[in-house]
Design an enzyme around this catalytic site. Structure first.
Site, PDB file in Angstrom:
ATOM      1  N   ALA A 161     110.198 125.248 107.712  1.00  0.00           N
ATOM      2  CA  ALA A 161     110.624 124.156 108.561  1.00  0.00           C
ATOM      3  C   ALA A 161     111.703 124.809 109.340  1.00  0.00           C
ATOM      4  CB  ALA A 161     111.110 122.952 107.883  1.00  0.00           C
ATOM      5  N   PHE A 193     112.238 122.781 115.575  1.00  0.00           N
ATOM      6  CA  PHE A 193     111.231 122.147 116.205  1.00  0.00           C
ATOM      7  C   PHE A 193     110.175 121.239 115.424  1.00  0.00           C
ATOM      8  CE2 PHE A 193     112.088 124.595 120.252  1.00  0.00           C
ATOM      9  CZ  PHE A 193     113.136 123.909 120.531  1.00  0.00           C
ATOM     10  N   GLY A 194     109.960 121.760 113.974  1.00  0.00           N
ATOM     11  CA  GLY A 194     108.859 121.235 113.298  1.00  0.00           C
ATOM     12  C   GLY A 194     108.626 121.950 111.783  1.00  0.00           C
ATOM     13  N   LYS A 224     102.000 125.772 113.340  1.00  0.00           N
ATOM     14  CA  LYS A 224     103.539 124.972 113.617  1.00  0.00           C
ATOM     15  C   LYS A 224     103.335 123.635 114.141  1.00  0.00           C
ATOM     16  CE  LYS A 224     106.702 127.410 115.619  1.00  0.00           C
ATOM     17  NZ  LYS A 224     107.402 128.088 116.606  1.00  0.00           N
ATOM     18  N   ASP A 274     115.241 136.682 121.463  1.00  0.00           N
ATOM     19  CA  ASP A 274     116.020 136.297 120.209  1.00  0.00           C
ATOM     20  C   ASP A 274     115.376 137.346 119.356  1.00  0.00           C
ATOM     21  OD1 ASP A 274     117.476 134.911 118.339  1.00  0.00           O
ATOM     22  OD2 ASP A 274     115.855 133.494 118.326  1.00  0.00           O
TER      23      ASP A 274
END
Length: 1598
Positions: free
Chosen positions: A114, A117-118, A135, A240
């Site tokens: 998790a 966002f989800g 996802k 990232d």
């Protein structure tokens, strides 16, 4: 979602335990697939026979759903034992399904993570049973910015199609639940963050090989993103990049092997499209991976270089287990640490990997390399990974799913066949996979499938590239039975691009993994679903991918050129780094035919010799049984007018490396191709990996006069105009024919990794100074290629290689060729460096022009090949092996088989020996030479060092090979025996101890020293050049003149003016020596050898003289300690003439029968004392040398660099040598010389003008036995001028495996080495009266201490075929250069033989001890000096143990010298105990004074140095003393506590457990010595940070 694994974070399965195993150093030939997958399990079953997949979705398959790409000729997927989940691939239904229907196609298995966002779930496609993940993102509560970020992730991922990027398959918007399902590839091996944590916690870290494999995949992915994706060619920034966003998928062929995972870049939630020149203006991602431009307050714009910074942080974290700036707790701390940079280099990893991290973590983004530029780094040149295209075309061969039963139409035997081409045992192998067609499936068998699909895996210290043979032809691939198609060959265009992108492959061989396209079988097309954008877009994307790959490959070279041009704009220097550790010794032996023996073009012959491999490093010793080699011959008799070519493959058979080269020569307008290539093994360094040169041998009228250059050269060379003429490289060119115009070419190359520049220039002259017989019949071609390290870089393993090919083809008068290849493998772990040099030279003689070829084939030719090896510790010499060969019409095969002797069709004309000293100082002459005398001629004092002698020998009947060509268990060679023998055999035990009179000596080992050509009508010309280790000097063969050092008048090493100064040119010296003694049949009874030697002098000013030495032999008598040496003889001169002295020679030798148990070691000692002929105005030098034959290696006693005491960073294994002597340079001999010899006691003799107090030779037996074999010598040629100097050297060199390892390499910590007190002083006075600004440099030093360590002996040993005898042979040479025109011998050889048929494990040993007494030398005192005491202390030298190991114990008392001198640049000062002392003195000339490093001692040591002047000239005039303090402003001192002394007759070692020393090297250390050469000091600079936190000293405890 970075805290979880999976594409957006997920936890690894519970069954996954061992994270990171060790990477294999050689990757499988099968490439990494575009998608990954797992085996079919109970949880993941296969579709049943005939089951049709649902054609109701446009969702692509899982990660494992697409088969791996099929390369052309090298199938990427061996499907022999692997059945992957089938990818649904078909056309979508014409009617779109609603969201519920699309969701019902998947079965949710479990949740794995998790994020912000989800949630992330593993799902299974119901139709194909393929594992995917999605996802699940609930967008109802998201802010507008978060919704845009989510849409950005989907938009970015749908356009990314790369094997190393997590694959996007589909998105499903469920408006009823207000959520978004992003279906993507499932990576089953977890994320990189958890792998790093588990590896450093449980396994001690990650192996470098695996780090390299992961990094190269990430670089491929970043290069794909940064170069632009999609139709608009927009760049993608990840923004990232960190370990938790890098996922690992199981390899499709090895799903259970965690060490072969595929790295995939994922979590593009923060990614952003970037136009070509735009900047992103937001700070996103994890701060610990932010680049400096992101951390700056006022600057938040960045480009693709921010991702490269994050990649550097990821690499650092993989190496260390933590981020580079993990210590920062706040943002200001993080900014400060990022500004300072990470701590590099990371210990335990190669220099190449540290260089990559350092370049990626540059604060200035303009200095960081792009992803494409990173692919050119040396660390990736051996990596066999290449990303495959994602899709297959319909034209590729069909595939059959794995493990499908024959009943289902998918025979399990339908496999791809593995074809492995192995160059040599242990060398790198090439594995190619050919995919069988559908017709082959039924014909294959499961057994063959299992055997053929085995993964060819080998382990070594680093990656190495696979290459075809030199001819470019690979062995045929094995094909499955049946009418299957053969593997396809990649196109030339695709290979050219691949070779540009990944240098390291040969231009005539396909890359190891050249990927082509393949398609799934049509019979299973219904089981596959197309990608979301349809079949048309898929084909377009496929073409786009290929185009992008070509552009990316071409951009690598363009990036290097761009960096080179940018560097040129910045005005960086093109010259080599003067501080680069280029110190080397080069020995070149050239055999050239007489001019009268030149004839028409003939056939040649090739003899393949083994290339001596360098020592294995620790990892190789652990993983490889040893070095192996494979030699091949290839003859090509094309026609009678063309010389026979040859092909030689001489691979280093260490796993993962090989070298191959082709040689050939042709007549005019034919092409001679010479190529060599190498794959590095060990720790690679920056530098171009391969060279290929093609030289066209054309006529004078031909337009092809180009010199092809390639590679990175750190040398600027100007070859001589005529290769075979003795012309200096800097002399004007010889006259050339008017019809032939000279041409020159220059090349500059740049290493893509280091972005350092270098240039080389070659001058080429079409003809030499001899007129051609006919126009167009003569030509010359020169090709030279060098591959070297970048300036300033430390030596790596097997890095530097050079090739020099020169040919002079001709149809009628003479044709010749020569080639030289030099490789310098370094061994940082052992602080040694070796050099391998192969030379080939030939001349094709006319039958009527050479009497030796009467009745022979007129195409007879000669070829000589030499290989040498040099250890850095033995800076003035090295070992060498050579093999010469002149055929007499017989075939190569018959001669090699029989080993029959052959007669040379031409005479050997000259031997040239070139030597570059490694003293680390910019000198005119060798450091072993005294300073020039004021009375010496101006030419001598000018510094044109190098002297020459000419000697002639009577005609011998046969060619004898060099003794260095022999090694145990090697190929045969022509010998002086009349009977052919394949191997030199040991005599029968019943053989007589001495040969009968008149008996023919057969099967003997050649026991010659020095001369490599005892051939017919030998005329030897010897010339020695001295060179600085650092700066270009006058006499360096490698560098042009330095503007400061070049004297007026252009004096060259081969100048006729210099040669005229050698009086011995008026006469000749001949020597004939025969070693005819058989080897002993038992260790303790039979004699070892028998030698007869006849030496003669013929001088123009004196009568002829001859002397003969009686046969000499010795045997072992164990258990008797009172034996005296036997075999001594003294031969008086035959005649003397006033004004010219033919001095007597003395030689004594015999066994040293010592030891309580009689170990049986083959021992002996030899004292040689002989003066050369001389006349007035000639410098004369007489030296006595003592060498212990049991010492395996040697070193020159005249070089201060070599006289390092035990533990003082010794760079050679071990040695012992003593060589006192007298050096004179006087204008006349007005008074007869005074000479005295005395034996068996210590004495001091002084002539009328000088006093000499050399060290004495010790007794062969300990205890009260009188000292024997002492020689003291005094000589005063002229009472009016004290022009004699004395130098004596003793020392024992022992390695320090855990100690400080050398003065040009990195210093290492000392683990168990005992402390060794040492005192050494070096004085560098300013040379007021010296010519050309050269100053005198005096050195006095001595050593004391103890060392006991077991280490390998390092000798070559082996068992002869046909018997159990075990022998060993070692030999070495030392060259000494003389700046005064001396005609004394400039070299000596050391030879150890232990050829007795001892059984394995038989110990051998020796013991030597010398005693002396203290005596003052007041005549050496100078103004300002107090008394100097010189004495000889005790010395123990012993060795015992099996053949593989030796124990050494050494003890010598130190020297106390009351002279005030400058710091020593060669070692750390030490204190020693009081007592008797022994002193050593040497002097040599340098360019300028040089200050040393800072040194000191701990409290408790008293300083006793008093200010004084140092004299380095013996003409009575004192030079000014250079009293420049060291970098700390201190003058070095040394002292000792009075209580630390223990003496005894048995020479007990004193207690030195309380001794230590400090190394005071400030941070501005290099700045303090910047004006001077600093190669000797590089080790201090590299070890400065490591030594800051500990007490580090040579021989001291850590």
């Amino acid at each position: 979602m970075e805290q979880f694994g999976g594409p957006s974070g997920f936890m690894p399965p519970a069954s996954y335990t061992a994270p990171l195993g060790k990477y294999p150093t050689k990757q499988p030939s099968a490439a990494y697939p575009s998608d990954g997958g797992r085996h079919a399990t109970k949880e993941n079953p296969r579709p049943a026979e005939g089951q049709a997949s649902r054609q109701s979705s446009s969702v692509p398959s899982a990660m494992a759903s697409k088969p791996i790409q099929d390369p052309e000729g090298h199938s990427a997927q061996p499907t022999s034992s692997y059945c992957r989940a089938q990818t649904p691939r078909s056309t979508p239904l014409p009617v779109a399904l609603d969201e519920e229907a699309r969701l019902s196609q998947y079965e949710v298995i479990r949740q794995i993570g998790a994020g912000r966002f989800g949630e992330v779930f593993i799902i299974r496609h119901k139709a194909t049973k393929a594992l995917l993940c999605w996802k699940l993102v609930f967008y109802k509560g998201l802010r507008e910015k978060e919704k845009k970020q989510l849409v950005s992730e989907v938009n970015v991922m749908r356009e990314l199609r790369h094997a190393n990027i997590v694959r996007y398959h589909d998105r499903i918007v469920c408006r009823s639940r207000q959520c978004l399902y992003i279906v993507m590839e499932y990576c089953d091996a977890g994320d990189l963050a958890k792998q790093i944590e588990a590896a450093h916690k449980h396994h001690g870290g990650i192996d470098q090989d695996r780090i390299v494999l992961v990094v190269v995949q990430l670089i491929h992915a970043l290069a794909y993103c940064h170069e632009g994706v999609g139709q608009e060619r927009r760049r993608v920034l990840h923004r990232d990049l960190k370990p938790c966003n890098i996922f690992l998928a199981s390899h499709p062929e090895y799903p259970d092997d965690s060490s072969r995972c595929i790295a995939k870049l994922g979590d593009f939630g923060l990614s952003r499209h970037l136009n070509m020149h735009s900047m992103a203006h937001s700070c996103v991602g994890t701060p610990y991976y932010w680049s400096p431009e992101l951390l700056e307050d006022g600057q938040k714009t960045y480009n693709v270089k921010s991702d490269m910074w994050a990649l550097g942080c990821v690499i650092y974290e993989m190496c260390t287990g933590k981020t580079p700036f993990a210590q920062a707790q706040t943002m200001p701390q993080l900014k400060e640490r990022v500004r300072c940079g990470p701590v590099l280099p990371v210990p335990g990893f190669s220099d190449s990997l540290n260089a990559l991290m350092a370049s990626l973590l540059q604060p200035n983004p303009n200095n960081r390399p792009s992803a494409l530029q990173c692919l050119g780094y040396t660390i990736f040149r051996g990596c066999s990974y290449t990303p495959p295209p994602l899709y297959r075309s319909s034209s590729a061969p069909s595939w059959t799913p794995r493990n499908a039963s024959p009943a289902r139409g998918s025979p399990s035997s339908a496999v791809s066949t593995v074809s492995t081409v192995t160059t040599s045992p242990g060398s790198s192998s090439r594995t190619s996979f050919s995919a069988p067609s559908s017709h082959d499936a039924a014909a294959s068998s499961p057994a063959s499938a299992s055997a053929s699909s085995r993964y060819q895996h080998q382990r070594s210290s680093s990656y190495s590239s696979d290459s075809a043979g030199p001819s470019g032809a690979s062995a045929p691939s094995q094909k499955a039975p049946g009418p299957g198609r053969p593997p396809e060959t990649p196109s030339r265009e695709s290979f050219d691009l691949a070779s540009k992108a990944r240098p390291g492959f040969f231009a005539e061989a396909p890359p190891p993994h050249a990927f082509a396209e393949a398609s799934p079988p049509e019979s299973h097309a219904s089981e596959f679903l197309p990608p979301a954008n349809g079949a048309a877009n898929e084909a377009r994307n496929e073409r786009t991918q290929r185009d992008r790959t070509r552009r990316a490959a071409s951009a690598t070279a363009a990036a290097a050129v761009s960096a080179f041009e940018r560097q040129q704009r910045e005005g960086r220097s093109m010259s080599p780094d003067p501080s680069a550790p280029l110190a080397s010794i080069e020995e070149e032996e050239e055999g050239e035919g007489d001019d009268a023996g030149c004839g028409s073009l003939g056939s040649g012959s090739g003899v393949t010799r083994r290339m001596p491999g360098a020592s294995l490093n620790r990892e190789d010793r652990r993983e490889a049984p040893g070095l192996r080699h494979a030699d091949t011959h290839k003859r090509d008799d094309r026609d009678g007018a063309i010389w026979t070519g040859r092909r030689e493959e001489a691979p280093f058979s260490r796993p993962g490396s090989e070298l191959a080269r082709d040689f050939g020569a042709a007549s005019q307008n034919k092409v001679d191709t010479s190529r060599f290539s190498g794959a590095s093994s060990g720790k690679p360094r920056p530098g171009n990996p391969q060279n290929e040169d093609r030289a066209s041998f054309a006529s004078d009228t031909s337009a092809r006069q180009t010199v092809y250059l390639s590679g990175l050269s750190r040398r600027c060379s100007e070859p001589p105009a005529a290769f075979h003429s003795a012309v200096s490289p800097w002399d004007p060119a010889p006259p050339r024919l008017s019809s032939a115009a000279s041409s020159s070419s220059s090349s500059r190359a740049v290493s893509p990794s280091s972005l350092r520049r270098a240039s080389s220039r070659e001058m080429k002259y079409p003809t030499d100074d001899r007129p051609a017989v006919a126009a167009g019949s003569s030509g010359v071609a020169l090709a030279r290629a060098e591959r070297g390290p970048e300036p300033g870089a430390p030596w790596g393993n097997e890095e530097t290689e050079g090739l020099h090919v020169h040919g002079r083809p001709s149809a009628a008068p003479a044709s010749s060729f020569s080639s030289e290849r030099t490789s310098r493998p370094g061994h940082p772990d052992e602080a040694r460096e070796s050099e391998h040099c192969f030379q080939g030279r030939g001349r094709f003689a006319e039958a009527e022009a050479s009497p030796a070829t009467e009745g022979k084939d007129p195409r007879d030719s000669g070829f000589e090949e030499r290989s040498g090896r040099r250890d850095e510790g033995r800076t003035d010499g090295g070992e060498a092996q050579s093999f010469g060969y002149w055929p007499n019409g017989r075939s190569d095969e018959a001669r090699d088989r029989l080993g029959a002797p052959s007669v040379s069709p031409f005479s050997s004309k000259r031997i040239t020996r070139r030597s570059s000293t490694a003293a680390g100082l910019s000198t005119y002459a060798s450091p072993s030479d005294p300073a020039p005398s004021a009375r010496a001629p101006a030419e001598w004092r000018r510094g044109a060092a190098g002297s020459s002698t000419v000697s002639a020998a009577g005609a011998c009947g046969r060619f004898l090979p060099s003794p260095r060509s022999w090694q145990g268990n090697e190929k045969s060679f022509p010998s002086s025996s009349d009977h052919p023998s394949a191997y030199p055999a040991l005599p029968h035990p019943a053989a007589p101890a001495y040969p009968e009179p008149g008996a023919q000596a057969s099967n003997q080992f050649p026991r010659r020293r020095q001369s490599a050509f005892p051939s017919v009508k030998r005329l030897d010309y010897e010339e020695e050049h001295a060179s600085s280790a650092c700066l270009p000097t006058l006499l360096s063969p490698r560098f042009p003149h330095h503007p400061v050092s070049r004297p007026a008048g252009g004096v060259s090493p081969r100048s006729s003016q210099r040669q005229a100064l050698a009086p011995t040119l008026a006469g000749m010296t001949f020597e004939r020596r025969l070693s005819a003694g058989p080897l002993s049949s038992a260790p303790f009874s039979a004699p070892q050898e028998r030698t007869t030697r006849l030496v003669g002098h013929r001088h123009a000013l004196a009568a002829d003289a001859e002397r003969a030495e009686a046969p000499f032999s010795h045997a072992f008598r164990p258990g008797h300690h009172d034996r005296t040496p036997v075999g001594a003889r003294r031969v008086p001169p035959r005649a003397e003439t006033p004004g010219v002295s033919l001095d007597p020679g003395f030689r004594t030798g015999g066994p040293l029968d010592r030891g309580p148990v009689g170990s049986g070691g083959l021992e002996g000692q030899s004292f040689d004392f002989a003066h050369p002929t001389h006349a007035s105005s000639e410098k004369k030098e007489a030296e006595t040398e003592w060498s212990n034959p049991t010492a395996p290696v040697f070193y020159s006693p005249r070089s201060p660099r070599n006289d390092l005491p035990p533990g003082d960073g010794a760079r050679s294994p071990y040695s012992a040598h003593l060589r006192p002597g007298v050096s004179e340079a006087c204008s006349s001999f007005s008074v007869p010389p005074t000479e005295r010899y005395e034996d068996d006691k210590n004495s001091h003799h002084a002539g009328s003008g000088g006093a000499f107090s050399p060290p004495t030779f010790g007794s062969p037996t300990p205890g009260p036995v009188p000292v024997g074999n002492e020689r003291t010598f005094g000589r005063n040629p002229s009472p009016a001028a004290t022009c004699a100097s004395f130098s004596a050297k003793t020392g024992l060199r022992t390695p320090a495996p855990n100690g400080l390892a050398g003065d040009s390499g990195a210093f290492r910590s000392t683990n168990s080495l005992q402390r060794t007190p040492m005192s050494r002083r070096v004085s560098a006075p300013f040379g007021a009266g010296s010519a050309e600004g050269a100053t005198a440099f005096g050195s006095r030093y001595a050593s004391s201490g103890s060392f006991s360590k077991k280490f390998p002996q390092g000798s070559s040993s082996g068992v002869h075929e046909g018997g159990g005898a075990f022998g060993r042979r070692q030999e070495g040479d030392v060259s000494r250069v003389d700046a005064h025109g001396s005609v004394s011998p400039r070299s000596f050889s050391f030879l150890q033989r232990s050829d007795a048929p001892l059984s394995r494990g038989q110990p051998e040993g020796s013991h030597f001890q010398k005693h002396g007494e203290t005596r003052a030398s007041p005549d050496f005192a100078r103004k300002g000096d107090s008394t100097q005491t010189h004495a000889s202390g005790g010395r123990d030298f012993s060795q015992s143990g099996p053949f593989e190991t030796q124990d050494f114990t050494f003890g010598e008392q130190p020297t106390r010298e009351t002279r005030h001198m400058a710091p020593s640049p060669r070692g750390i000062e030490r204190g020693g105990p009081q007592g008797s002392f022994v002193g050593h003195d040497t002097s040599f000339s340098v360019y300028a004074p040089r200050a040393g490093h800072a040194e000191g001692v701990e409290s408790g040591c008293s300083a006793f140095e008093a200010p004084s002047e140092s004299l380095s000239r013996r003409d009575g005039e004192a030079d000014r003393e250079n009293t420049v303090p060291n970098a700390n402003g201190q003058m070095p001192v040394s002292g000792m506590p009075a209580s630390k002394q223990t003496y005894g007759d048995d020479c007990d070692l004193y207690d030195n457990s309380a001794w230590t020393a400090q190394k005071h090297a400030p941070e501005n250390f290099h700045a303090a010595v910047a004006p001077y050469p600093s190669s000797l000091l590089t080790g201090f600079a590299e070890g400065q940070q490591k030594a800051a936190s500990r007490s580090s000293c040579l021989g001291g405890d850590r």
